[in-house]
Design a protein around this motif. Structure first.
Motif, PDB file in Angstrom:
ATOM      1  N   ILE A 215       0.816  -1.104  -0.039  1.00 44.64           N
ATOM      2  CA  ILE A 215       0.040   0.056  -0.077  1.00 44.64           C
ATOM      3  C   ILE A 215       0.842   1.361   0.162  1.00 44.64           C
ATOM      4  CG2 ILE A 215      -1.565   1.241   1.462  1.00 44.64           C
ATOM      5  CD1 ILE A 215      -2.814  -1.418   2.238  1.00 44.64           C
ATOM      6  N   LYS A 216       1.774   1.229   0.713  1.00 42.65           N
ATOM      7  CA  LYS A 216       3.036   2.412   0.982  1.00 42.65           C
ATOM      8  C   LYS A 216       3.464   2.567  -0.525  1.00 42.65           C
ATOM      9  CE  LYS A 216       4.189   2.175   5.623  1.00 42.65           C
ATOM     10  NZ  LYS A 216       5.295   2.067   6.595  1.00 42.65           N
TER      11      LYS A 216
ATOM     12  N   SER B  26       0.859   4.000  -3.022  1.00 45.90           N
ATOM     13  CA  SER B  26       0.755   5.692  -2.526  1.00 45.90           C
ATOM     14  C   SER B  26       1.662   6.448  -3.024  1.00 45.90           C
ATOM     15  CB  SER B  26       0.422   5.469  -0.861  1.00 45.90           C
ATOM     16  OG  SER B  26      -0.480   4.816  -0.426  1.00 45.90           O
TER      17      SER B  26
ATOM     18  N   LYS C  59      -5.626   4.721   0.814  1.00 46.94           N
ATOM     19  CA  LYS C  59      -5.035   3.676   1.904  1.00 46.94           C
ATOM     20  C   LYS C  59      -6.471   3.284   2.724  1.00 46.94           C
ATOM     21  CE  LYS C  59      -0.805   6.511   2.629  1.00 46.94           C
ATOM     22  NZ  LYS C  59      -0.057   7.323   3.583  1.00 46.94           N
TER      23      LYS C  59
END
Length: 323
Positions: A79-80, A83, A108
Motif C-alpha cells: 500500500i505504501k 501510494s 489507503k
C-alpha cells in the motif's frame, strides 16, 4: 483413615446418620472417588496428555495468527508503494496539494479495508457479517451527520472543480479573505487584518464566489466629481497624467478617461487603467492621492456636501419688535 474421620479432623463437623429425605444421598465412597479423580487430573502426565490433545487446535490458531500478521505487514508495504506511485503521478499532472492528500488518504483507507476483510476470512470471521455491520454503521453515521456530509460533498466539489485554490483572495456572501486551507469539511480564510474565518464547504459550494486574484492582471476604475465651474477637459487631462506617471500601471493596456455622469452637484469623471493583481491596491491608492494633489495645484474644485444657512433680517426685526 476413612473419609469421615478426615472431614471431622479438618472441619470439626460431625456427621450424623440423619440425612434429609429431600436431598439425594451421597455415600462417602462416591465423594472420595470424585476427589481422587480431580487430584488425578492435576498430575503432570494427565496435563501433558490434555495439552497433546489440544495442541493441533492451538497450533492451527497460532499458524493463522502468524499468517495474518505477515500478510498485514506485506500488504502495508505494498500500500505504501502504491501510494508513492500515485503521489508521483498526481504531482506530475499538477494536481492540487489538498486533492493529492485526500486521494492518497482515500486510497489507503480502501486498501486497508480490503486487507482487513480478507484477513478476517482467514481467522474464520464471516465477511458477510462484517459487511452487514459496516453497512448498518454507515447508515447510522449518515443519519447523524447529515450536515457534515453536505459539507463533505461541497468540499469534494470545490476540490475537483477548483473555483479557487490556496492563496486566492475570494469574496463570498459570508466573508472574504485569502484562502489558507481547503479542507474536506471547512475552508479557512485569512482576512486582511489577519482574522481566521472557517466557512462550511456546503455553503461555499452553493454561494456565488468572486475570485479576485484568479487572473494575473486587474483593471482599476476610479471616479471623482468636479465642480460644474471647473474645466472638465483639463480635469480629464490631469487624471490621464496621474495614470501615465504611475510606474506600476501597465502601459500596454488601455488607459481611458471619460465623463461618467452629470450628477446633481458635480460632474463625475472616470479613469481606467490596468495593473498586476498583486499591485492593485498600491496603484489605486497612489492614483487617488496623485489626482487630488494635481487638482489642488490646478484649481480644479472637488465639490462636497455643504449646508448653507440664510438669515432673514426682516423676519428677525419683526420678531424683535414683537418682543
Amino acid at each position: 483413615m476413612d473419609f469421615y474421620n478426615i472431614l471431622k479432623s479438618f472441619t470439626g463437623i460431625y456427621m450424623t446418620g440423619e440425612i434429609s429425605s429431600s436431598l439425594p444421598s451421597i455415600s462417602e465412597s462416591e465423594v472420595a472417588e470424585s476427589v481422587a479423580q480431580d487430584i488425578e487430573k492435576l498430575k503432570p502426565s494427565v496435563m501433558m496428555q490434555t495439552l497433546k490433545e489440544l495442541s493441533p487446535v492451538l497450533l492451527a490458531i497460532a499458524y493463522n495468527i502468524v499468517i495474518v500478521i505477515i500478510t498485514f505487514i506485506i500488504a502495508g508495504q505494498v500500500i505504501k508503494f502504491l501510494s508513492r506511485m500515485l503521489e508521483k503521478f498526481l504531482k506530475k499532472i499538477n494536481v492540487d496539494l489538498t486533492i493529492r492528500k485526500f486521494l492518497l488518504s482515500t486510497l489507503k483507507v480502501l486498501l486497508y479495508a480490503l486487507v482487513v476483510l480478507g484477513l478476517a476470512e482467514r481467522l474464520g470471521i464471516n465477511q458477510a457479517s462484517v459487511v452487514a455491520i459496516l453497512g448498518s454503521a454507515g447508515v447510522a453515521i449518515g443519519l447523524a451527520w447529515q450536515g457534515s456530509l453536505s459539507n463533505f460533498a461541497g468540499g469534494m466539489i470545490i476540490l475537483f472543480c477548483r473555483p479557487f485554490v490556496r492563496g486566492d483572495y475570494i469574496v463570498s456572501p459570508k466573508a472574504e479573505g485569502i484562502v489558507d486551507t481547503i479542507g474536506v469539511i471547512y475552508t479557512i480564510l485569512l482576512t486582511p487584518d489577519n482574522k481566521r474565518i472557517s466557512i462550511p464547504n456546503g455553503a461555499l459550494a452553493n454561494d456565488v464566489i468572486t475570485n479576485v486574484t484568479a487572473n494575473d492582471t486587474r483593471r482599476i476604475d476610479i471616479q471623482v466629481g468636479v465642480s460644474y465651474d471647473s474645466d472638465i477637459r483639463k480635469a480629464k487631462k490631469l487624471i490621464k497624467d496621474a495614470i501615465d506617471e504611475n510606474g506600476l500601471v501597465l502601459k500596454n493596456k488601455e488607459i481611458l478617461t471619460y465623463v461618467s455622469d452629470l450628477a446633481s452637484s458635480a460632474v463625475i469623471l472616470g479613469g481606467r487603467a490596468w495593473c498586476k493583481t498583486d499591485d492593485y491596491w498600491t496603484v489605486r491608492w497612489g492614483l487617488i492621492e496623485e489626482i487630488k494633489v494635481k487638482f489642488d495645484k490646478n484649481g480644479i474644485e472637488i465639490p462636497y456636501n455643504q449646508l448653507e444657512v440664510h438669515i432673514n433680517e426682516s423676519g428677525n426685526s419683526l420678531i424683535n419688535k414683537d418682543k
